[in-house]
Design a protein around this motif. Structure first.
Motif, PDB file in Angstrom:
ATOM      1  N   ARG A 176       0.832  -1.207   0.000  1.00  0.00           N
ATOM      2  CA  ARG A 176       0.000   0.000   0.000  1.00  0.00           C
ATOM      3  C   ARG A 176       0.868   1.260   0.000  1.00  0.00           C
ATOM      4  O   ARG A 176       0.609   2.208  -0.760  1.00  0.00           O
ATOM      5  N   ALA A 177       1.891   1.288   0.841  1.00  0.00           N
ATOM      6  CA  ALA A 177       2.764   2.459   0.902  1.00  0.00           C
ATOM      7  C   ALA A 177       3.466   2.693  -0.432  1.00  0.00           C
ATOM      8  O   ALA A 177       3.623   3.833  -0.875  1.00  0.00           O
ATOM      9  N   THR A 178       3.868   1.613  -1.093  1.00  0.00           N
ATOM     10  CA  THR A 178       4.531   1.732  -2.384  1.00  0.00           C
ATOM     11  C   THR A 178       3.580   2.253  -3.451  1.00  0.00           C
ATOM     12  O   THR A 178       3.921   3.163  -4.230  1.00  0.00           O
ATOM     13  N   LEU A 179       2.383   1.709  -3.502  1.00  0.00           N
ATOM     14  CA  LEU A 179       1.401   2.156  -4.489  1.00  0.00           C
ATOM     15  C   LEU A 179       1.003   3.612  -4.252  1.00  0.00           C
ATOM     16  O   LEU A 179       0.884   4.397  -5.203  1.00  0.00           O
ATOM     17  N   ASP A 180       0.810   3.992  -2.996  1.00  0.00           N
ATOM     18  CA  ASP A 180       0.503   5.386  -2.696  1.00  0.00           C
ATOM     19  C   ASP A 180       1.660   6.295  -3.112  1.00  0.00           C
ATOM     20  O   ASP A 180       1.445   7.415  -3.591  1.00  0.00           O
ATOM     21  N   GLY A 181       2.884   5.802  -2.930  1.00  0.00           N
ATOM     22  CA  GLY A 181       4.042   6.584  -3.345  1.00  0.00           C
ATOM     23  C   GLY A 181       4.074   6.790  -4.849  1.00  0.00           C
ATOM     24  O   GLY A 181       4.391   7.882  -5.335  1.00  0.00           O
ATOM     25  N   LEU A 182       3.746   5.751  -5.598  1.00  0.00           N
ATOM     26  CA  LEU A 182       3.694   5.868  -7.057  1.00  0.00           C
ATOM     27  C   LEU A 182       2.555   6.779  -7.506  1.00  0.00           C
ATOM     28  O   LEU A 182       2.694   7.529  -8.475  1.00  0.00           O
ATOM     29  N   LEU A 183       1.429   6.708  -6.796  1.00  0.00           N
ATOM     30  CA  LEU A 183       0.279   7.545  -7.134  1.00  0.00           C
ATOM     31  C   LEU A 183       0.526   9.002  -6.751  1.00  0.00           C
ATOM     32  O   LEU A 183       0.002   9.923  -7.379  1.00  0.00           O
ATOM     33  N   GLY A 184       1.330   9.203  -5.701  1.00  0.00           N
ATOM     34  CA  GLY A 184       1.618  10.556  -5.234  1.00  0.00           C
ATOM     35  C   GLY A 184       0.690  11.037  -4.145  1.00  0.00           C
ATOM     36  O   GLY A 184       0.772  12.185  -3.706  1.00  0.00           O
ATOM     37  N   ARG A 185      -0.174  10.172  -3.673  1.00  0.00           N
ATOM     38  CA  ARG A 185      -1.119  10.501  -2.607  1.00  0.00           C
ATOM     39  C   ARG A 185      -1.750   9.210  -2.122  1.00  0.00           C
ATOM     40  O   ARG A 185      -1.646   8.177  -2.778  1.00  0.00           O
ATOM     41  N   ALA A 186      -2.404   9.274  -0.971  1.00  0.00           N
ATOM     42  CA  ALA A 186      -3.162   8.118  -0.511  1.00  0.00           C
ATOM     43  C   ALA A 186      -4.328   7.892  -1.463  1.00  0.00           C
ATOM     44  O   ALA A 186      -5.027   8.833  -1.830  1.00  0.00           O
ATOM     45  N   VAL A 187      -4.520   6.657  -1.889  1.00  0.00           N
ATOM     46  CA  VAL A 187      -5.563   6.374  -2.872  1.00  0.00           C
ATOM     47  C   VAL A 187      -6.919   6.803  -2.311  1.00  0.00           C
ATOM     48  O   VAL A 187      -7.254   6.510  -1.157  1.00  0.00           O
ATOM     49  N   PRO A 188      -7.720   7.558  -3.076  1.00  0.00           N
ATOM     50  CA  PRO A 188      -8.969   8.110  -2.551  1.00  0.00           C
ATOM     51  C   PRO A 188     -10.160   7.162  -2.649  1.00  0.00           C
ATOM     52  O   PRO A 188     -11.306   7.605  -2.639  1.00  0.00           O
ATOM     53  N   VAL A 189      -9.895   5.880  -2.775  1.00  0.00           N
ATOM     54  CA  VAL A 189     -10.955   4.878  -2.870  1.00  0.00           C
ATOM     55  C   VAL A 189     -10.829   3.970  -1.652  1.00  0.00           C
ATOM     56  O   VAL A 189      -9.717   3.622  -1.249  1.00  0.00           O
ATOM     57  N   GLY A 190     -11.951   3.584  -1.067  1.00  0.00           N
ATOM     58  CA  GLY A 190     -11.916   2.795   0.161  1.00  0.00           C
ATOM     59  C   GLY A 190     -11.625   1.328  -0.063  1.00  0.00           C
ATOM     60  O   GLY A 190     -12.423   0.462   0.322  1.00  0.00           O
ATOM     61  N   TRP A 191     -10.497   1.044  -0.683  1.00  0.00           N
ATOM     62  CA  TRP A 191     -10.112  -0.343  -0.957  1.00  0.00           C
ATOM     63  C   TRP A 191      -9.445  -0.977   0.248  1.00  0.00           C
ATOM     64  O   TRP A 191      -8.663  -0.324   0.952  1.00  0.00           O
ATOM     65  N   GLY A 192      -9.712  -2.253   0.470  1.00  0.00           N
ATOM     66  CA  GLY A 192      -8.913  -3.023   1.394  1.00  0.00           C
ATOM     67  C   GLY A 192      -7.531  -3.263   0.797  1.00  0.00           C
ATOM     68  O   GLY A 192      -7.305  -3.061  -0.401  1.00  0.00           O
ATOM     69  N   ASP A 193      -6.603  -3.698   1.625  1.00  0.00           N
ATOM     70  CA  ASP A 193      -5.221  -3.854   1.183  1.00  0.00           C
ATOM     71  C   ASP A 193      -5.083  -4.836   0.012  1.00  0.00           C
ATOM     72  O   ASP A 193      -4.337  -4.575  -0.938  1.00  0.00           O
ATOM     73  N   GLU A 194      -5.779  -5.972   0.086  1.00  0.00           N
ATOM     74  CA  GLU A 194      -5.625  -6.968  -0.973  1.00  0.00           C
ATOM     75  C   GLU A 194      -6.190  -6.454  -2.293  1.00  0.00           C
ATOM     76  O   GLU A 194      -5.576  -6.647  -3.361  1.00  0.00           O
ATOM     77  N   HIS A 195      -7.339  -5.793  -2.245  1.00  0.00           N
ATOM     78  CA  HIS A 195      -7.909  -5.297  -3.501  1.00  0.00           C
ATOM     79  C   HIS A 195      -7.041  -4.186  -4.087  1.00  0.00           C
ATOM     80  O   HIS A 195      -6.855  -4.119  -5.316  1.00  0.00           O
ATOM     81  N   TYR A 196      -6.522  -3.315  -3.239  1.00  0.00           N
ATOM     82  CA  TYR A 196      -5.632  -2.254  -3.728  1.00  0.00           C
ATOM     83  C   TYR A 196      -4.398  -2.865  -4.385  1.00  0.00           C
ATOM     84  O   TYR A 196      -3.948  -2.399  -5.439  1.00  0.00           O
ATOM     85  N   ALA A 197      -3.845  -3.911  -3.768  1.00  0.00           N
ATOM     86  CA  ALA A 197      -2.678  -4.565  -4.356  1.00  0.00           C
ATOM     87  C   ALA A 197      -3.012  -5.130  -5.734  1.00  0.00           C
ATOM     88  O   ALA A 197      -2.217  -5.008  -6.678  1.00  0.00           O
ATOM     89  N   ARG A 198      -4.180  -5.728  -5.876  1.00  0.00           N
ATOM     90  CA  ARG A 198      -4.576  -6.302  -7.174  1.00  0.00           C
ATOM     91  C   ARG A 198      -4.885  -5.207  -8.201  1.00  0.00           C
ATOM     92  O   ARG A 198      -4.458  -5.289  -9.355  1.00  0.00           O
ATOM     93  N   ALA A 199      -5.618  -4.193  -7.780  1.00  0.00           N
ATOM     94  CA  ALA A 199      -5.985  -3.125  -8.715  1.00  0.00           C
ATOM     95  C   ALA A 199      -4.761  -2.300  -9.107  1.00  0.00           C
ATOM     96  O   ALA A 199      -4.597  -1.912 -10.270  1.00  0.00           O
TER      97      ALA A 199
END
Length: 227
Positions: A178-201
């Protein structure tokens, strides 16, 4: 779980990520090793071979000191990787051929477990601020370990696609993803995803839905953030 700094708890994350993956691998037999994984064209055994190779690369990197400033960190490391290239296709074929050469799956299983155990020991003895080289880049040991935890965790989700009832990835590993994906996005993802779904998406394992695209706005076109 909210985003956490990638460098926070990397030793815990890499140990937990490999430990959770290893717990699944340890219980597999030959028949299960041929189950499909979440990686196109790979069975479970192909994925395990690939992940053993990644742990081996980590061991080599931990013992490859590098001079000069780091040119990658735990987030920017992933900007180099995009699916669909010739190198990725060759890597998929190579892993499948090599994994298929193990007539006894137990040998491949032990190769993975022994290699990852050795990596965790080496990681625990390393200075996380020391710079090392891997894949033509220089990064700190702490950032290297974060990338290894991310890869093991994302591939854990691939591992269990065809293994009903198998345990999922570790919480520490998912937090690192999650921290890595947020870093790539440049912000905390604004969708209420659980960790596993965020990792997959975030890695292209599942497509974005129309409501998710609307919530992400222009950032939706950047997905997958890596894959």
């Amino acid at each position: 779980m909210g985003a956490q700094p990638v460098e926070s708890g990397v030793l815990e994350a890499v140990s937990a990520a490999y430990g959770a993956f290893g717990d699944v691998v340890r219980g597999l037999g030959d028949a299960q090793s041929w189950a499909p994984s979440g990686c196109t064209g790979w069975a479970v055994r192909d994925l395990i071979f690939h992940c053993a190779g990644d742990a081996q690369r980590g061991l080599v990197a931990l013992h490859t000191p590098a001079e000069g400033p780091a040119d990658r960190d735990a987030v920017t490391y992933w900007r180099d990787w995009r699916p669909g290239g010739v190198g990725a296709a060759h890597g998929r074929r190579w892993s499948r051929v090599c994994a298929g050469m193990f007539l006894d799956f137990g040998q491949l299983r032990e190769l993975y477990l022994e290699t990852t155990a050795a990596l965790v020991v080496a990681a625990g003895r390393a200075d996380t601020g020391r710079r090392v080289g891997t894949q033509g880049h220089v990064l700190s040991v702490g950032d290297l370990l974060a990338t290894l935890a991310v890869e093991a965790t994302v591939h854990h989700l691939d591992l269990i696609v065809g293994l009903p009832g198998a345990q999922g990835p570790s919480e520490a590993g998912l937090g690192c993803v999650r921290a890595t994906l947020d870093g790539l996005l440049g912000r905390a993802v604004p969708v209420g995803w659980g960790d596993e779904h965020y990792a997959r998406a975030g890695t292209g394992r599942v497509p974005l839905t129309d409501p998710e695209r609307r919530r992400l706005g222009s950032d939706a076109e950047r997905f997958p953030l890596f894959g």
